[in-house]
Design a protein around this motif. Structure first.
Motif, short mmCIF file in Angstrom:
data_model
loop_
_atom_site.label_atom_id
_atom_site.label_comp_id
_atom_site.label_asym_id
_atom_site.label_seq_id
_atom_site.Cartn_x
_atom_site.Cartn_y
_atom_site.Cartn_z
N ASP A 129 0.82 -1.21 0.00
CA ASP A 129 0.00 0.00 0.00
C ASP A 129 0.86 1.27 0.00
O ASP A 129 1.72 1.44 0.87
CB ASP A 129 -0.92 -0.02 1.23
N GLY A 130 0.65 2.13 -0.99
CA GLY A 130 1.41 3.37 -1.09
C GLY A 130 2.61 3.28 -2.02
O GLY A 130 3.26 4.30 -2.27
N SER A 131 2.91 2.08 -2.54
CA SER A 131 4.06 1.91 -3.43
C SER A 131 3.70 2.26 -4.87
O SER A 131 2.54 2.23 -5.27
CB SER A 131 4.57 0.48 -3.37
N MET A 132 4.72 2.57 -5.65
CA MET A 132 4.55 2.91 -7.06
C MET A 132 5.47 2.03 -7.89
O MET A 132 6.60 1.75 -7.51
CB MET A 132 4.91 4.38 -7.28
N LEU A 133 4.99 1.58 -9.04
CA LEU A 133 5.82 0.80 -9.95
C LEU A 133 5.40 1.07 -11.39
O LEU A 133 4.29 1.55 -11.64
CB LEU A 133 5.74 -0.70 -9.66
N GLY A 134 6.31 0.75 -12.29
CA GLY A 134 6.00 0.90 -13.71
C GLY A 134 6.39 2.22 -14.33
O GLY A 134 6.24 2.43 -15.54
N GLU A 135 6.93 3.15 -13.52
CA GLU A 135 7.22 4.47 -14.07
C GLU A 135 8.42 4.48 -15.00
O GLU A 135 8.51 5.31 -15.91
CB GLU A 135 7.43 5.49 -12.94
N MET A 136 9.36 3.54 -14.81
CA MET A 136 10.56 3.55 -15.64
C MET A 136 10.22 3.27 -17.10
O MET A 136 10.79 3.87 -18.01
CB MET A 136 11.57 2.54 -15.11
N ALA A 137 9.29 2.32 -17.33
CA ALA A 137 8.91 2.00 -18.70
C ALA A 137 8.23 3.19 -19.37
O ALA A 137 8.33 3.38 -20.59
CB ALA A 137 7.99 0.78 -18.71
N LEU A 138 7.51 4.02 -18.58
CA LEU A 138 6.88 5.20 -19.15
C LEU A 138 7.91 6.24 -19.55
O LEU A 138 7.72 6.98 -20.53
CB LEU A 138 5.91 5.81 -18.13
N ILE A 139 9.00 6.31 -18.81
CA ILE A 139 10.03 7.33 -19.07
C ILE A 139 10.94 6.93 -20.23
O ILE A 139 11.23 7.75 -21.11
CB ILE A 139 10.85 7.58 -17.79
N ASP A 140 11.40 5.66 -20.25
CA ASP A 140 12.35 5.28 -21.32
C ASP A 140 11.66 4.62 -22.52
O ASP A 140 12.33 4.23 -23.48
CB ASP A 140 13.45 4.37 -20.76
#
Length: 228
Positions: free
Chosen positions: A67-78
């Protein structure tokens, strides 16, 4: 990540978030899938993992997200495909932010950009810690120092629970390797005994079939007959 945003900015982010529920064991995305969503965990537990060949839902967790964690943002950036798979370890709820909404919010809000950069820095720190721990565990196993590795790893406290899970798995693997090695040593010892016994019988047979042994045996029989 959103703690510094204004009310209007938060409303914009909230408008782009799509809620979703996942059953235990359900795969959120597979390795190689397009990275088109940012995932926020709002309940339960997600794991990223390297899938086993032929079994896309199986694989040892590499990192856990609660709860409160974030994932998947690296694929959105690169703009690269997913480097690992993700699944729910238990019934979980998430919020998904699409690539389009993510890029728009990043363009419009510098605070959010800074928060994303901070998150990426945390990923780098985790990766550094992860590689350091793996190097130590591999070195212990290579040196055959299984018991020391088990005792040290199970008694340690990690800041990130994912590393604790990984440490437990390495300790389990070390115990299994030690068990197989002990079994192999026992088998080798038994084989050596069998080989020694076979060699002893072969040596005895060679002696008993030699001319010297026959002549010695004949001489012994001759002496016995004389005594009788």
């Amino acid at each position: 990540m959103f703690s510094q945003l204004t009310g209007q900015a938060l409303a914009e982010v909230e408008g782009g978030l799509k809620p979703r529920s996942l059953a235990a064991g359900e795969v959120l995305f597979n390795q190689g899938d397009p990275g088109d969503e940012l995932i926020l965990v709002t309940g339960g537990k997600l794991a990223i993992y390297a899938p086993e060949d032929g079994f896309p839902a199986r694989g040892q967790p590499i990192r856990l997200f609660t709860d409160g964690s974030m994932l998947g943002e690296m694929a959105l950036i690169d703009h690269q495909p997913r480097s690992l798979s993700a699944r729910a370890e238990e019934p979980s709820t998430i919020l998904a932010l699409s690539r389009g909404d993510f890029e728009r919010l990043m363009d419009e809000n510098s605070i959010l950009r800074n928060a994303i950069m901070a998150g990426l820095s945390e990923r780098i720190r985790y990766t550094t810690d992860f590689l350091g721990e793996v190097r130590q565990w591999v070195q212990r196993i290579t040196e055959g120092n299984y018991q020391a590795g088990i005792e040290i790893d199970t008694g340690r406290r990690f800041k990130d629970p994912s590393l604790a899970v990984l440490a437990a798995e390495f300790s389990k693997m070390a115990a299994q390797v030690k068990e197989r090695e002990d079994t192999l040593k026992q088998e080798v010892a038994m084989l050596r005994i069998e080989i020694d016994e076979t060699k002893r019988k072969e040596d005895a047979s060679q002696i008993m079939n030699s001319d010297y042994y026959r002549s010695l045996k004949a001489r012994v029989n001759e002496i016995r007959h004389k005594k009788e």
